[in-house]
Design a protein around this motif. Structure first.
Motif, mmCIF file in Angstrom:
data_model
loop_
_atom_site.group_PDB
_atom_site.id
_atom_site.type_symbol
_atom_site.label_atom_id
_atom_site.label_comp_id
_atom_site.label_asym_id
_atom_site.label_seq_id
_atom_site.Cartn_x
_atom_site.Cartn_y
_atom_site.Cartn_z
ATOM 1 N N HIS A 323 -1.636 8.797 -14.188
ATOM 2 C CA HIS A 323 -1.761 7.525 -13.919
ATOM 3 C C HIS A 323 -1.833 7.364 -12.386
ATOM 4 O O HIS A 323 -0.732 8.102 -11.500
ATOM 5 C CB HIS A 323 -0.462 6.789 -14.271
ATOM 6 C CG HIS A 323 -0.292 5.157 -13.805
ATOM 7 N ND1 HIS A 323 -0.236 4.378 -14.548
ATOM 8 C CD2 HIS A 323 0.019 4.915 -12.587
ATOM 9 C CE1 HIS A 323 -0.009 3.294 -13.726
ATOM 10 N NE2 HIS A 323 0.089 3.457 -12.602
ATOM 11 N N LEU A 324 -2.948 7.292 -11.795
ATOM 12 C CA LEU A 324 -2.986 7.147 -10.288
ATOM 13 C C LEU A 324 -3.067 5.833 -9.818
ATOM 14 O O LEU A 324 -3.383 4.845 -10.152
ATOM 15 C CB LEU A 324 -4.239 7.873 -9.754
ATOM 16 C CG LEU A 324 -4.134 9.498 -9.886
ATOM 17 C CD1 LEU A 324 -3.782 10.179 -10.975
ATOM 18 C CD2 LEU A 324 -5.549 10.126 -9.523
ATOM 19 N N VAL A 345 -10.940 8.190 -5.625
ATOM 20 C CA VAL A 345 -10.076 8.377 -6.705
ATOM 21 C C VAL A 345 -10.560 8.383 -8.185
ATOM 22 O O VAL A 345 -10.342 9.080 -8.918
ATOM 23 C CB VAL A 345 -8.824 7.575 -6.419
ATOM 24 C CG1 VAL A 345 -7.647 7.858 -7.511
ATOM 25 C CG2 VAL A 345 -8.176 7.823 -5.147
ATOM 26 N N PHE A 346 -11.627 7.440 -8.045
ATOM 27 C CA PHE A 346 -12.210 7.207 -9.527
ATOM 28 C C PHE A 346 -12.917 8.399 -10.136
ATOM 29 O O PHE A 346 -13.190 8.770 -11.174
ATOM 30 C CB PHE A 346 -12.923 5.886 -9.551
ATOM 31 C CG PHE A 346 -13.478 5.431 -11.000
ATOM 32 C CD1 PHE A 346 -12.730 4.731 -11.897
ATOM 33 C CD2 PHE A 346 -14.759 6.009 -11.807
ATOM 34 C CE1 PHE A 346 -12.872 4.408 -13.118
ATOM 35 C CE2 PHE A 346 -14.818 5.836 -13.003
ATOM 36 C CZ PHE A 346 -14.200 4.735 -13.516
ATOM 37 N N LEU A 353 -5.936 4.207 -13.705
ATOM 38 C CA LEU A 353 -6.080 3.779 -12.301
ATOM 39 C C LEU A 353 -5.625 2.585 -11.984
ATOM 40 O O LEU A 353 -6.114 1.597 -12.296
ATOM 41 C CB LEU A 353 -7.549 4.047 -11.793
ATOM 42 C CG LEU A 353 -7.636 3.606 -10.208
ATOM 43 C CD1 LEU A 353 -7.047 4.684 -9.495
ATOM 44 C CD2 LEU A 353 -9.076 3.994 -9.889
ATOM 45 N N ASN A 411 -8.568 1.136 -17.938
ATOM 46 C CA ASN A 411 -7.178 1.565 -18.138
ATOM 47 C C ASN A 411 -7.032 1.368 -19.609
ATOM 48 O O ASN A 411 -6.231 2.126 -20.479
ATOM 49 C CB ASN A 411 -6.291 0.781 -17.563
ATOM 50 C CG ASN A 411 -6.291 1.260 -16.076
ATOM 51 O OD1 ASN A 411 -6.862 2.457 -15.732
ATOM 52 N ND2 ASN A 411 -5.883 0.647 -15.210
#
Length: 587
Positions: A323-324, A345-346, A353, A411
């Motif tokens: 989980h970012l 980041v994706f 995310l 998500n």
């Protein structure tokens, strides 16, 4: 003296660790009853329940997510019983204590910082001489004058009794999240975070920690979430704990950690990939921003290349969900810079995310220096920003549109295959897809209404119909595939228009009954009879070669068919591409 320690959790499944520490430390001299509510509970219901317990003292644990509701409860309690002693504690009231004393006329005492010792000493004075001036870390009024004593020295964590062994908690362990501390403090100085205020990291006794975890697992705990700010700051400690949890975990238990990914060494990740059972661990990683200038302004040291290496290695291991976190609104990160951060980041394809928005927490360096970046933000909790010198409120609205559809369409993993195709092959970048779809979603008014699963598919279809109709042929088929793959039972009425005639469907079924080997050995071995075939399978056409796609991940446009088996014995859904030769033979 009847004492209650309480809080309003964000959700029922959450538990509050702070009030359990207060109870553990106060005993055996003082009996403290634990009561927990949620922020969704009606204030009248909370007040009625508390009043009926006939308390003399009530302590509330306060955070940004519950402070405003807590104030309503506290105010009503005081009107009903003016003699009731109300004590507040927690991170939300530890800073700007003078402000809280001015604002909250109904509060009698505020416990500042770590509360175990201060709260017990307060109970001793309430029960005795009422000399509150002798207590460190306490704020109160005396003859309308504010009295605020300095915060006490840090507690020796090895001396604290366990907060995890109360009999009243045992029946709920399997149903709720158990929050667990092995350390307090953070080694970093991120200026948007309260943890930066406390210098240094202190550890609890390792053997006591292990004994408590064993006790929790033996009594049914299923989700144990470590609240350590950086679980892996000490590599040797983290390795020892990982080894212990791998060796002694109970089946079905999940452990969640906040880790700093760019300091995790490859050999540690390799150890986890080799040794950890799938699903045992879950990592939460705060990325926040990939803009180096922004990170420098908030005193956040981060090596994104090393972070990416860690996330990629963990993902390739296939054992640990990640989980970012991102924060929109940090200094000097405008809309375009945040778009870059999101895409950076994706690209790592985390399982989750989370896109959050900067909150100007009391006591943080960023709030103290808010004028340097022209921040405007909410006056009351959660103090979320409304804009700054380079990010307008309109920009924030647009990013919130991204957040809305990101949660629903990434998500929740309802249609991973579809989204992957869209962000890779249809839209210029992942952010562009989520932004365009989010804006469309908001424009339609869908952000204000509820949704069934089928609605999500129909709304994505409606968006693509307007924004990129040429992609619809393939995307609709991918959506069908995703939809069917995530069903546990044969759907009564799918969201799309059925294109297969009854006659063709019947012919195909009859052929498969006669020649099940056409779908391969696995299908043939199932030996499905006619009743099972009609009741638990579904035939559907798609506009690309499914067999080729499943082998290579490449889309090759060509009409093909699939059979989906909703296996009731294994509770799994299995997809079987139907060879073109089988279609011809069934015709």
């Amino acid at each position: 003296m009847k004492i209650i320690a309480t809080t309003l959790n964000a959700k029922y499944i959450h538990t509050n660790l702070a009030i359990r520490y207060l109870k553990a430390y106060a005993e055996p001299e003082y009996k403290v009853d634990l009561v927990e509510y949620t922020i969704k509970d009606p204030v009248m219901n909370i007040v009625s329940d508390l009043i009926q317990k006939k308390p003399d003292v009530i302590g509330f644990s306060c955070y940004i997510w519950n402070i405003e509701e807590t104030i309503k409860v506290m105010s009503m309690l005081k009107k009903v019983n003016p003699e009731l002693i109300i004590v507040l504690g927690g991170p939300e009231v530890t800073y700007d204590v003078s402000y809280w004393l001015d604002r909250l006329c109904d509060v009698d005492f505020i416990v500042i910082g770590e509360g175990e010792i201060t709260f017990k000493q307060l109970l001793e004075q309430l029960d005795g001489d009422k000399d509150f001036s002798s207590i460190s870390g306490l704020a109160y009024r005396k003859d309308k004058e504010k009295k605020i004593s300095p915060q006490r020295n840090k507690v020796d964590l090895k001396e604290l009794p366990s907060p995890y062994r109360f009999a009243e908690d045992l029946s709920q362990l399997a149903k709720r999240v158990t929050y667990f501390e092995t350390s307090r403090g953070c080694p970093f100085s991120c200026q948007f975070c309260l943890s930066s205020i406390e210098v240094g990291v202190r550890y609890f006794d390792r053997e006591k920690v292990k004994d408590d975890i064993r006790f929790l697992m033996e009594n049914g705990a299923k989700t144990i979430k470590f609240v350590d700010r950086t679980f892996n700051i000490s590599r040797s400690y983290a390795m020892e704990m990982f080894r212990f949890l791998i060796d002694e975990h109970k089946p079905g238990t999940v452990f969640q950690f906040e880790i700093t990914a760019d300091i995790m060494r490859p050999e540690v990740i390799q150890f986890l990939n080799d040794e950890a059972p799938a699903g045992l661990f879950r990592f939460e990683i705060g990325v926040q921003s990939t803009n180096d200038a922004t990170n420098e302004l908030v005193m956040r040291k981060q090596n994104f290349a090393k972070l990416s290496r860690t996330v990629t290695m963990v993902k390739e291991g296939g054992k640990i969900d990640q989980h970012l976190d991102l924060i929109a609104g940090l200094p000097e990160e405008d809309y375009d810079s945040f778009k870059n951060t999101f895409n950076d980041v994706f690209a790592l394809r985390p399982e989750e995310l989370q896109l959050g928005f900067l909150k100007m927490l009391r006591g943080t360096g960023l709030r103290i220096r808010a004028k340097e970046h022209d921040y405007i933000f909410m006056d009351h909790a959660p103090y979320e920003i409304l804009g700054n010198n380079i990010l307008s409120f309109d920009d924030i609205i647009r990013i919130k549109q991204v957040e809305d559809v990101l949660e629903k369409f990434w998500n929740d993993h309802r249609m991973d295959t579809t989204v992957e195709h869209l962000v890779t092959n249809v839209f210029p970048t992942p952010f562009d897809f989520f932004q365009d779809f989010g804006s469309f979603w908001d424009k339609q008014g869908w952000a204000r209404i509820g949704h069934q699963l089928e609605d999500l598919y129909k709304r994505l279809y409606a968006f693509l119909e307007e924004s990129d109709p040429k992609s619809l042929t393939v995307v609709e088929s991918l959506m069908k595939y995703d939809y069917l793959l995530h069903q546990k039972f044969k759907p009564r009425k799918p969201w799309w228009q059925d294109k297969l005639s009854k006659q063709d469907r019947s012919s195909l079924y009859q052929h498969l009954l006669q020649s099940p080997e056409a779908l391969g050995e696995k299908f043939s071995a199932m030996k499905l009879n006619e009743k099972e075939l009609y009741k638990h399978t579904m035939l559907e056409s798609v506009s690309f070669d499914l067999s080729h796609y499943l082998k290579t991940g490449e889309i090759m446009e060509a009409e093909s068919y699939l059979l989906v088996y909703f296996n009731q014995s294994t509770n799994r859904t299995e997809v079987f591409p139907i060879p073109e030769s089988t279609i011809k033979n069934a015709s």
